[in-house]
Design a protein around this motif. Structure first.
Motif, PDB file in Angstrom:
ATOM      1  N   THR A  69      47.455  16.368  -4.996  1.00 23.75           N
ATOM      2  CA  THR A  69      46.134  16.871  -4.636  1.00 23.75           C
ATOM      3  C   THR A  69      46.191  18.375  -4.429  1.00 23.75           C
ATOM      4  O   THR A  69      47.009  18.875  -3.663  1.00 23.75           O
ATOM      5  N   GLU A 128      48.422  13.960 -14.259  1.00 22.61           N
ATOM      6  CA  GLU A 128      47.083  13.877 -13.687  1.00 22.61           C
ATOM      7  C   GLU A 128      47.149  14.292 -12.219  1.00 22.61           C
ATOM      8  O   GLU A 128      48.071  13.896 -11.502  1.00 22.61           O
ATOM      9  N   TRP A 187      45.844   9.860  -2.473  1.00 16.43           N
ATOM     10  CA  TRP A 187      46.786  10.582  -1.609  1.00 16.43           C
ATOM     11  C   TRP A 187      47.742   9.575  -0.970  1.00 16.43           C
ATOM     12  O   TRP A 187      48.961   9.760  -0.981  1.00 16.43           O
ATOM     13  N   VAL A 232      35.093  12.671  -8.057  1.00 16.82           N
ATOM     14  CA  VAL A 232      35.820  11.629  -7.340  1.00 16.82           C
ATOM     15  C   VAL A 232      35.335  11.635  -5.891  1.00 16.82           C
ATOM     16  O   VAL A 232      35.160  12.707  -5.305  1.00 16.82           O
ATOM     17  N   LEU A 254      44.476  15.552  -8.658  1.00 12.34           N
ATOM     18  CA  LEU A 254      43.143  15.696  -8.091  1.00 12.34           C
ATOM     19  C   LEU A 254      42.975  17.150  -7.702  1.00 12.34           C
ATOM     20  O   LEU A 254      43.884  17.737  -7.114  1.00 12.34           O
ATOM     21  N   TRP A 274      35.618  16.860  -5.388  1.00 12.42           N
ATOM     22  CA  TRP A 274      36.886  16.389  -5.951  1.00 12.42           C
ATOM     23  C   TRP A 274      36.738  15.965  -7.402  1.00 12.42           C
ATOM     24  O   TRP A 274      35.760  15.328  -7.776  1.00 12.42           O
ATOM     25  N   TYR A 275      37.775  16.286  -8.192  1.00 12.06           N
ATOM     26  CA  TYR A 275      37.802  15.940  -9.614  1.00 12.06           C
ATOM     27  C   TYR A 275      39.202  15.468 -10.002  1.00 12.06           C
ATOM     28  O   TYR A 275      40.199  15.955  -9.464  1.00 12.06           O
ATOM     29  N   ARG A 276      39.241  14.552 -10.976  1.00 11.40           N
ATOM     30  CA  ARG A 276      40.506  14.237 -11.647  1.00 11.40           C
ATOM     31  C   ARG A 276      40.695  15.318 -12.704  1.00 11.40           C
ATOM     32  O   ARG A 276      39.736  15.703 -13.371  1.00 11.40           O
ATOM     33  N   GLU A 304      38.213   7.880  -2.660  1.00 11.27           N
ATOM     34  CA  GLU A 304      39.174   7.783  -3.762  1.00 11.27           C
ATOM     35  C   GLU A 304      40.254   8.843  -3.632  1.00 11.27           C
ATOM     36  O   GLU A 304      41.426   8.589  -3.909  1.00 11.27           O
ATOM     37  N   MET A 305      39.880  10.049  -3.191  1.00 12.18           N
ATOM     38  CA  MET A 305      40.880  11.103  -2.960  1.00 12.18           C
ATOM     39  C   MET A 305      41.889  10.628  -1.918  1.00 12.18           C
ATOM     40  O   MET A 305      43.097  10.745  -2.109  1.00 12.18           O
TER      41      MET A 305
END
Length: 190
Positions: free
Chosen positions: A139, A179, A11, A2, A181, A69-71, A6-7
């Protein structure tokens, strides 16, 4: 993976949904949500800048530059939640007795609502389901995928979820997962 944009967008969406719990903020929050969900990067950036406050930016500025960053999916179970630590800040120190452990905060916050009325508001909103509490934008930051994790955004929602799911034994998460981050950095939280 991500992007940083997008993070920040997710947020900000998380912050807006918390603001929507207060009826006085509905109009402003809905306008910000429109910007954040516009799928136009410049409008999204405008929404991010409107929503995130100086205390958010001061935290964001300290996120290590190497963070990727990852989902991810966080299972709503005690094993996973016991890997979660709150941010090491003064208002969370009070409700964790300086341990910064999410599980500890979940037991204290209801016994002492004066320590964090905002979290009690989130608990009540989840309990009464008067308004849907969104989990978007939560997050986490860690050195490795197995944790432990520091909650950058979503401390109140995760403390509330822990309290309701594991202490009051109420089913809040529909499918037993949410879900999130996750930012991974060799430096972890600074």
């Amino acid at each position: 993976m991500v992007s940083r944009h997008e993070m920040l967008r997710l947020w900000a969406i998380g912050e807006v949904y918390v603001e929507l719990l207060n009826p006085e903020n509905k109009a402003t929050a809905n306008k910000a949500l429109d910007l954040l969900n516009s799928k136009a990067p410049l409008l999204e950036k405008e929404g991010i800048e409107q929503v995130l406050k100086s205390h958010h930016w001061s935290l964001i500025d300290f996120i290590p530059k190497d963070t990727v960053w990852y989902r991810a999916v966080l299972e709503v179970n005690k094993f996973e939640f016991n890997k979660l630590n709150t941010l090491p800040v003064a208002d969370l120190a009070r409700i964790t007795n300086n341990t910064f452990r999410l599980a500890y905060a979940a037991t204290i916050v209801v016994k002492r609502p004066d320590l964090n009325p905002r979290i009690n508001g989130i608990i009540n909103a989840m309990k009464k389901r008067r308004q849907e509490v969104q989990f978007s934008g939560i997050t986490l930051l860690a050195k490795g995928i197995d944790g432990p994790y520091t909650i950058l955004e979503g401390n109140g929602r995760l403390i509330s979820l822990y309290h309701l799911e594991f202490i009051e034994k109420l089913k809040i998460s529909d499918n037993g997962e949410i879900e999130v981050l996750i930012g991974l950095s060799e430096f972890g939280i600074v």
